[in-house]
Design a protein around this motif. Structure first.
Motif, PDB file in Angstrom:
ATOM      1  N   HIS A   1      13.816 -22.827  41.008  1.00  0.00           N
ATOM      2  CA  HIS A   1      14.291 -23.814  41.982  1.00  0.00           C
ATOM      3  C   HIS A   1      15.256 -23.176  42.973  1.00  0.00           C
ATOM      4  CE1 HIS A   1      16.503 -27.322  43.570  1.00  0.00           C
ATOM      5  NE2 HIS A   1      15.368 -27.950  43.379  1.00  0.00           N
ATOM      6  N   ILE A   2      16.112 -22.302  42.482  1.00  0.00           N
ATOM      7  CA  ILE A   2      17.072 -21.628  43.365  1.00  0.00           C
ATOM      8  C   ILE A   2      16.343 -20.831  44.447  1.00  0.00           C
ATOM      9  CG2 ILE A   2      18.783 -19.774  43.489  1.00  0.00           C
ATOM     10  CD1 ILE A   2      19.766 -20.682  40.745  1.00  0.00           C
ATOM     11  N   TRP A   3      15.321 -20.063  44.031  1.00  0.00           N
ATOM     12  CA  TRP A   3      14.639 -19.182  44.984  1.00  0.00           C
ATOM     13  C   TRP A   3      13.562 -19.893  45.783  1.00  0.00           C
ATOM     14  CZ3 TRP A   3      16.250 -14.610  46.637  1.00  0.00           C
ATOM     15  CH2 TRP A   3      17.242 -13.961  45.882  1.00  0.00           C
ATOM     16  N   ASN A   4      13.075 -21.023  45.271  1.00  0.00           N
ATOM     17  CA  ASN A   4      12.053 -21.774  46.012  1.00  0.00           C
ATOM     18  C   ASN A   4      12.632 -22.872  46.888  1.00  0.00           C
ATOM     19  OD1 ASN A   4      10.064 -20.228  44.894  1.00  0.00           O
ATOM     20  ND2 ASN A   4       9.417 -21.740  43.379  1.00  0.00           N
ATOM     21  N   ARG A   5      13.842 -23.320  46.569  1.00  0.00           N
ATOM     22  CA  ARG A   5      14.408 -24.471  47.296  1.00  0.00           C
ATOM     23  C   ARG A   5      15.762 -24.170  47.921  1.00  0.00           C
ATOM     24  NH1 ARG A   5      16.053 -27.813  50.202  1.00  0.00           N
ATOM     25  NH2 ARG A   5      16.125 -30.065  49.932  1.00  0.00           N
ATOM     26  N   ASN A   6      16.727 -23.774  47.094  1.00  0.00           N
ATOM     27  CA  ASN A   6      18.095 -23.637  47.602  1.00  0.00           C
ATOM     28  C   ASN A   6      18.253 -22.492  48.603  1.00  0.00           C
ATOM     29  OD1 ASN A   6      18.616 -24.495  44.354  1.00  0.00           O
ATOM     30  ND2 ASN A   6      19.583 -25.748  45.924  1.00  0.00           N
ATOM     31  N   ILE A   7      17.811 -21.311  48.222  1.00  0.00           N
ATOM     32  CA  ILE A   7      17.978 -20.162  49.110  1.00  0.00           C
ATOM     33  C   ILE A   7      17.143 -20.302  50.383  1.00  0.00           C
ATOM     34  CG2 ILE A   7      17.506 -17.676  49.316  1.00  0.00           C
ATOM     35  CD1 ILE A   7      18.705 -17.336  46.543  1.00  0.00           C
ATOM     36  N   PRO A   8      15.863 -20.726  50.304  1.00  0.00           N
ATOM     37  CA  PRO A   8      15.130 -20.967  51.559  1.00  0.00           C
ATOM     38  C   PRO A   8      15.781 -22.025  52.445  1.00  0.00           C
ATOM     39  CG  PRO A   8      13.598 -20.804  49.739  1.00  0.00           C
ATOM     40  CD  PRO A   8      14.972 -20.819  49.135  1.00  0.00           C
ATOM     41  N   HIS A   9      16.352 -23.069  51.829  1.00  0.00           N
ATOM     42  CA  HIS A   9      17.034 -24.111  52.601  1.00  0.00           C
ATOM     43  C   HIS A   9      18.181 -23.518  53.406  1.00  0.00           C
ATOM     44  CE1 HIS A   9      19.411 -28.175  52.539  1.00  0.00           C
ATOM     45  NE2 HIS A   9      19.058 -27.804  53.753  1.00  0.00           N
ATOM     46  N   ILE A  10      19.021 -22.719  52.735  1.00  0.00           N
ATOM     47  CA  ILE A  10      20.154 -22.104  53.416  1.00  0.00           C
ATOM     48  C   ILE A  10      19.673 -21.151  54.522  1.00  0.00           C
ATOM     49  CG2 ILE A  10      22.086 -20.509  53.147  1.00  0.00           C
ATOM     50  CD1 ILE A  10      22.800 -23.163  52.148  1.00  0.00           C
ATOM     51  N   LEU A  11      18.661 -20.347  54.221  1.00  0.00           N
ATOM     52  CA  LEU A  11      18.161 -19.387  55.212  1.00  0.00           C
ATOM     53  C   LEU A  11      17.607 -20.085  56.452  1.00  0.00           C
ATOM     54  CD1 LEU A  11      16.348 -16.684  53.043  1.00  0.00           C
ATOM     55  CD2 LEU A  11      18.270 -16.309  54.614  1.00  0.00           C
ATOM     56  N   ILE A  12      16.812 -21.130  56.240  1.00  0.00           N
ATOM     57  CA  ILE A  12      16.224 -21.848  57.372  1.00  0.00           C
ATOM     58  C   ILE A  12      17.323 -22.512  58.201  1.00  0.00           C
ATOM     59  CG2 ILE A  12      14.763 -23.798  58.024  1.00  0.00           C
ATOM     60  CD1 ILE A  12      13.037 -23.114  55.543  1.00  0.00           C
ATOM     61  N   ALA A  13      18.242 -23.207  57.524  1.00  0.00           N
ATOM     62  CA  ALA A  13      19.334 -23.869  58.243  1.00  0.00           C
ATOM     63  C   ALA A  13      20.186 -22.852  58.996  1.00  0.00           C
ATOM     64  CB  ALA A  13      20.197 -24.662  57.257  1.00  0.00           C
TER      65      ALA A  13
ATOM     66  N   ASN B   1      15.580 -33.323  57.711  1.00  0.00           N
ATOM     67  CA  ASN B   1      16.439 -33.767  56.612  1.00  0.00           C
ATOM     68  C   ASN B   1      16.307 -32.861  55.394  1.00  0.00           C
ATOM     69  OD1 ASN B   1      18.233 -35.536  55.270  1.00  0.00           O
ATOM     70  ND2 ASN B   1      16.512 -36.558  54.296  1.00  0.00           N
ATOM     71  N   ARG B   2      15.110 -32.385  55.134  1.00  0.00           N
ATOM     72  CA  ARG B   2      14.880 -31.588  53.934  1.00  0.00           C
ATOM     73  C   ARG B   2      15.323 -30.131  54.078  1.00  0.00           C
ATOM     74  NH1 ARG B   2      12.248 -31.438  49.184  1.00  0.00           N
ATOM     75  NH2 ARG B   2      11.150 -29.542  48.582  1.00  0.00           N
ATOM     76  N   TRP B   3      15.107 -29.539  55.255  1.00  0.00           N
ATOM     77  CA  TRP B   3      15.295 -28.093  55.373  1.00  0.00           C
ATOM     78  C   TRP B   3      16.396 -27.656  56.338  1.00  0.00           C
ATOM     79  CZ3 TRP B   3      13.238 -25.359  51.717  1.00  0.00           C
ATOM     80  CH2 TRP B   3      12.067 -25.796  51.098  1.00  0.00           C
ATOM     81  N   ILE B   4      16.784 -28.502  57.285  1.00  0.00           N
ATOM     82  CA  ILE B   4      17.678 -28.018  58.348  1.00  0.00           C
ATOM     83  C   ILE B   4      19.087 -28.616  58.258  1.00  0.00           C
ATOM     84  CG2 ILE B   4      17.956 -27.835  60.863  1.00  0.00           C
ATOM     85  CD1 ILE B   4      14.944 -27.778  61.079  1.00  0.00           C
TER      86      ILE B   4
END
Length: 339
Positions: A86-98, A335-338
């Protein structure tokens, strides 16, 4: 999940009121810091107006450690374990995209308004983005990427350490991650996440100890920065940096105060804190744009004395930034990624 997102209790599924209060206070402090920086950088060093700005800035300096402490609660107190996937599929990509989206926004908006946006300018912007030359306040997202990457290690330690080992780990962090000068922010950041985890699962600290930590932190920031700045003739910000001793003392004191407040049921305050807490990531990302718009239309700290204008402008900026969040959260992918 990250320090700005929803804050469900890891065990019961309910929200953790203390974390909502802490994130609400922390995001207000972030805005106060950037509003008061106009005073600290634009007024005569040591003048009454400058000291008023320094007062507000010093009081608000626990913001970054408090957000990190909230991360420690949300990640390390999970009863169901921590999912590395979850960290590498959701949290880290979220931070990188934002990070890259908003870094691009901060570079594109002024060029779009004041310059011709040429292919050469776009090429320069792209290179700056790839080199990590982002808007100053986005450094926190750089830190969070490292904190998330280290979470499997810190979570495993948190799950198996006894109280004696926990106290040793905290003492080690205070000495090497806070008190001693170090170029590695990640040490202080991981220690702050551990401190939040350590404090939330115990009884609230005594009121006198909470007050003492807040007072010590404020004195370090205010009374330490004042003479150093006068001596150098410009703002000396070393003691105001987010993971230095003063801000960490302030964060620990205010976080402990939020834990105590969270123990008392107050439905109205909880609803307000929940709403602001949920929007804190977006507010963090957009508030500098809002401040620049306010300055463009004539709202600045020079409108009144900084003692009044700093909190007034901070609340105005917070309100405007939150309104942007209410609009952006209606767009699913945004809302989900940015934000």
């Amino acid at each position: 999940m990250q320090p700005f997102e929803k804050t469900p209790d890891a065990v019961t599924g309910r929200r953790i009121s203390a974390v909502d209060y802490a994130k609400t206070f922390a995001i207000l402090c972030v805005v106060v810091i950037h509003v008061s920086s106009e005073v600290l950088l634009g007024r005569q060093i040591g003048s009454a107006a400058w000291l008023e700005g320094l007062f507000w800035s010093s009081l608000a300096r626990g913001a970054v450690p408090m957000f990190l402490m909230c991360s420690g609660v949300l990640f390390m107190d999970r009863s169901g374990g921590l999912s590395v996937r979850h960290i590498w599929n959701r949290n880290i990509p979220h931070i990188l995209i934002a990070l890259f989206v908003w870094a691009a926004v901060y570079k594109l908006v002024p060029r779009f308004l004041h310059e011709k946006l040429t292919a050469e300018a776009l090429h320069t912007i792209l290179l700056e983005l790839l080199r990590g030359q982002h808007e100053g306040h986005l450094y926190f997202l750089h830190i969070m990427l490292l904190v998330y990457a280290a979470l499997p290690i810190t979570y495993t330690f948190a799950a198996h350490a006894d109280e004696k080992t926990e106290r040793y780990a905290l003492s080690f962090w205070i000495l090497y991650g806070v008190l001693l000068p170090t170029p590695y922010r990640i040490q202080g950041a991981i220690g702050c996440t551990w401190l939040g985890h350590f404090l939330i699962k115990r009884k609230p600290l005594p009121v006198h100890l909470t007050a003492a930590m807040i007072l010590i932190g404020f004195i370090i920031c205010f009374a330490g920065t004042w003479p150093r700045s006068i001596r150098t003739g410009k703002l000396s910000a070393q003691l105001l940096e987010g993971l230095s001793p003063g801000p960490c003392f302030l964060a620990a004191g205010f976080f402990s105060l939020c834990i105590r407040i969270g123990k008392k049921e107050n439905r109205k305050m909880e609803r307000i804190a929940k709403a602001l807490s949920s929007g804190s990531f977006c507010v963090y990302l957009v508030h500098l744009l809002v401040l620049r718009v306010l300055a463009h239309v004539g709202f600045s700290t020079s409108c009144f004395r900084p003692a009044i204008s700093v909190p007034f402008l901070a609340l105005l900026c917070l309100s405007g930034s939150y309104c942007i969040y209410l609009l952006l959260k209606k767009i699913p992918l945004v809302n989900r990624w940015i934000i």
